[in-house]
Design a protein around this motif. Structure first.
Motif, PDB file in Angstrom:
ATOM      1  N   ASP A 119     -10.102 -17.815-107.604  1.00 15.10           N
ATOM      2  CA  ASP A 119      -9.716 -16.654-106.804  1.00 15.10           C
ATOM      3  C   ASP A 119     -10.532 -16.521-105.534  1.00 15.10           C
ATOM      4  O   ASP A 119      -9.998 -16.314-104.458  1.00 15.10           O
ATOM      5  CB  ASP A 119      -9.806 -15.363-107.653  1.00 15.10           C
ATOM      6  CG  ASP A 119     -11.145 -15.212-108.373  1.00 15.10           C
ATOM      7  OD1 ASP A 119     -12.008 -16.106-108.273  1.00 15.10           O
ATOM      8  OD2 ASP A 119     -11.339 -14.180-109.046  1.00 15.10           O
ATOM      9  N   SER A 123     -21.069 -16.877-103.543  1.00 17.91           N
ATOM     10  CA  SER A 123     -22.312 -17.667-103.492  1.00 17.91           C
ATOM     11  C   SER A 123     -22.032 -19.161-103.624  1.00 17.91           C
ATOM     12  O   SER A 123     -22.821 -19.993-103.179  1.00 17.91           O
ATOM     13  CB  SER A 123     -23.259 -17.222-104.611  1.00 17.91           C
ATOM     14  OG  SER A 123     -22.748 -17.618-105.870  1.00 17.91           O
ATOM     15  N   THR A 126     -20.166 -20.576-109.015  1.00 16.96           N
ATOM     16  CA  THR A 126     -19.102 -20.822-109.989  1.00 16.96           C
ATOM     17  C   THR A 126     -18.404 -22.150-109.714  1.00 16.96           C
ATOM     18  O   THR A 126     -18.292 -23.002-110.605  1.00 16.96           O
ATOM     19  CB  THR A 126     -18.057 -19.680-109.948  1.00 16.96           C
ATOM     20  OG1 THR A 126     -18.730 -18.441-110.165  1.00 16.96           O
ATOM     21  CG2 THR A 126     -16.981 -19.870-110.995  1.00 16.96           C
ATOM     22  N   ASP A 178     -10.910  -8.349-110.442  1.00 14.66           N
ATOM     23  CA  ASP A 178     -11.268  -7.129-111.167  1.00 14.66           C
ATOM     24  C   ASP A 178     -12.566  -6.497-110.686  1.00 14.66           C
ATOM     25  O   ASP A 178     -13.364  -7.116-109.995  1.00 14.66           O
ATOM     26  CB  ASP A 178     -11.459  -7.453-112.656  1.00 14.66           C
ATOM     27  CG  ASP A 178     -12.777  -8.204-112.907  1.00 14.66           C
ATOM     28  OD1 ASP A 178     -13.033  -9.202-112.199  1.00 14.66           O
ATOM     29  OD2 ASP A 178     -13.560  -7.786-113.779  1.00 14.66           O
TER      30      ASP A 178
HETATM   31  P1  5GP Z   1     -19.602 -17.094-106.751  1.00 11.86           P
HETATM   32  O1  5GP Z   1     -20.013 -17.821-108.005  1.00 11.86           O
HETATM   33  O2  5GP Z   1     -19.070 -18.004-105.660  1.00 11.86           O
HETATM   34  O3  5GP Z   1     -20.694 -16.165-106.246  1.00 11.86           O
HETATM   35  O4  5GP Z   1     -18.480 -16.095-107.132  1.00 11.86           O
HETATM   36  C1  5GP Z   1     -17.309 -16.544-107.635  1.00 11.86           C
HETATM   37  C2  5GP Z   1     -16.727 -15.598-108.662  1.00 11.86           C
HETATM   38  O5  5GP Z   1     -17.295 -14.285-108.610  1.00 11.86           O
HETATM   39  C3  5GP Z   1     -15.282 -15.423-108.363  1.00 11.86           C
HETATM   40  O6  5GP Z   1     -14.522 -16.399-109.030  1.00 11.86           O
HETATM   41  C4  5GP Z   1     -15.013 -14.003-108.827  1.00 11.86           C
HETATM   42  O7  5GP Z   1     -14.670 -14.008-110.185  1.00 11.86           O
HETATM   43  C5  5GP Z   1     -16.323 -13.281-108.610  1.00 11.86           C
HETATM   44  N1  5GP Z   1     -16.358 -12.579-107.299  1.00 11.86           N
HETATM   45  C6  5GP Z   1     -17.011 -12.932-106.170  1.00 11.86           C
HETATM   46  N2  5GP Z   1     -16.810 -12.060-105.171  1.00 11.86           N
HETATM   47  C7  5GP Z   1     -15.987 -11.110-105.667  1.00 11.86           C
HETATM   48  C8  5GP Z   1     -15.383  -9.912-105.113  1.00 11.86           C
HETATM   49  O8  5GP Z   1     -15.547  -9.519-103.948  1.00 11.86           O
HETATM   50  N3  5GP Z   1     -14.586  -9.213-105.948  1.00 11.86           N
HETATM   51  C9  5GP Z   1     -14.346  -9.571-107.232  1.00 11.86           C
HETATM   52  N4  5GP Z   1     -13.557  -8.790-107.943  1.00 11.86           N
HETATM   53  N5  5GP Z   1     -14.888 -10.683-107.798  1.00 11.86           N
HETATM   54  C10 5GP Z   1     -15.695 -11.445-107.017  1.00 11.86           C
END
Ligand code: 5GP
Ligand code: MG
Ligand code: MG
Length: 205
Positions: A119, A123, A126, A178
């Motif tokens: 989605d 950072s 994930t 969410d």
């Molecule tokens: P990362 O690991 O790149 O920091 O974040 C990835 C995951 O964090 C995304 O797949 C999502 O599930 C969640 N996430 C990151 N930013 C947002 C945001 O602004 N809103 C929501 N609802 N989820 C986020």
């Protein structure tokens, strides 16, 4: 946009500050994105890997469009789907630890061309964990497709092959995304209001 211009579940009426991308625009962009993906992937077997839960709506819409594109262009190879659950967020922040569930079957990944569909990238933790895991499981080719890419400094840089939209660094919800499991049933991508954040804050933190 002002959220009152769009259909929004009334339970969320006071919880949203603004609407940044409406469903119609998402659908249009997905149609074009499917063509872009097809131009890169071409006629070869493809496993589309859905990163649950956030990307479920984007994923199904993209599978539908890519299926149509491949049929129109008479592809001779199958498109298959697989799912992994990733969890790292607590309220509106990443915990820095990514938990992956459901990606243990080696045979489903080994030697396959995989398109990872998530989605949003913030950072980068994930996506990096997922890419690392499927590389270890022996994936042949790996592409990534993100519905949203936040314009922020990544903690970990990843290949972002296909991106539907670049967005500012705000916590957003809707179209599958969410806040403590709420708002996945909102059709549009919206920025939350302080009222909404306070209302659905998890009680454990
Ligand atoms: P990362 O690991 O790149 O920091 O974040 C990835 C995951 O964090 C995304 O797949 C999502 O599930 C969640 N996430 C990151 N930013 C947002 C945001 O602004 N809103 C929501 N609802 N989820 C986020
Ligand atoms: Mg996600
Ligand atoms: Mg989440």
């Amino acid at each position: 946009y002002d959220t009152s211009l769009f259909l929004v579940p009334s339970c969320y009426k006071d919880d949203l500050k603004s609407l940044i991308i409406c469903e119609g625009l998402i659908k249009d962009r997905i149609r074009k994105l499917a063509r872009e993906i097809h131009e890169s992937v071409g006629d070869q077997p493809l496993v589309m890997l859905c990163v649950l839960k956030g990307s479920y709506r984007f994923f199904t819409a993209l599978v539908d469009e890519l299926t149509i594109t491949r049929a129109d262009l008479t592809c001779s190879t199958p498109l298959t789907v697989d799912f992994v659950r990733a969890m790292s967020y607590e309220d509106t922040e990443t915990t820095g630890k990514v938990q992956l569930v459901g990606l243990s079957n080696l045979e489903e990944v080994r030697g396959q061309n995989i398109l990872v569909v998530d989605d949003i990238i913030d950072s980068g933790l994930t996506l990096s964990r997922i890419i690392h895991t499927i590389k270890e499981l022996g994936a042949a080719k790996i592409w990534t497709c993100l519905m949203l890419s936040k314009r922020v400094k990544r903690r970990i840089e990843n290949q972002e092959d296909f991106v539907a939209f670049n967005i500012p660094d705000k916590f957003i919800v809707g179209y599958g995304l969410d806040y403590n499991q709420k708002f996945r049933d909102l059709n549009h991508i919206c920025v939350m209001s302080p009222t909404g954040i306070a209302k659905y804050k998890s009680r454990s933190s």
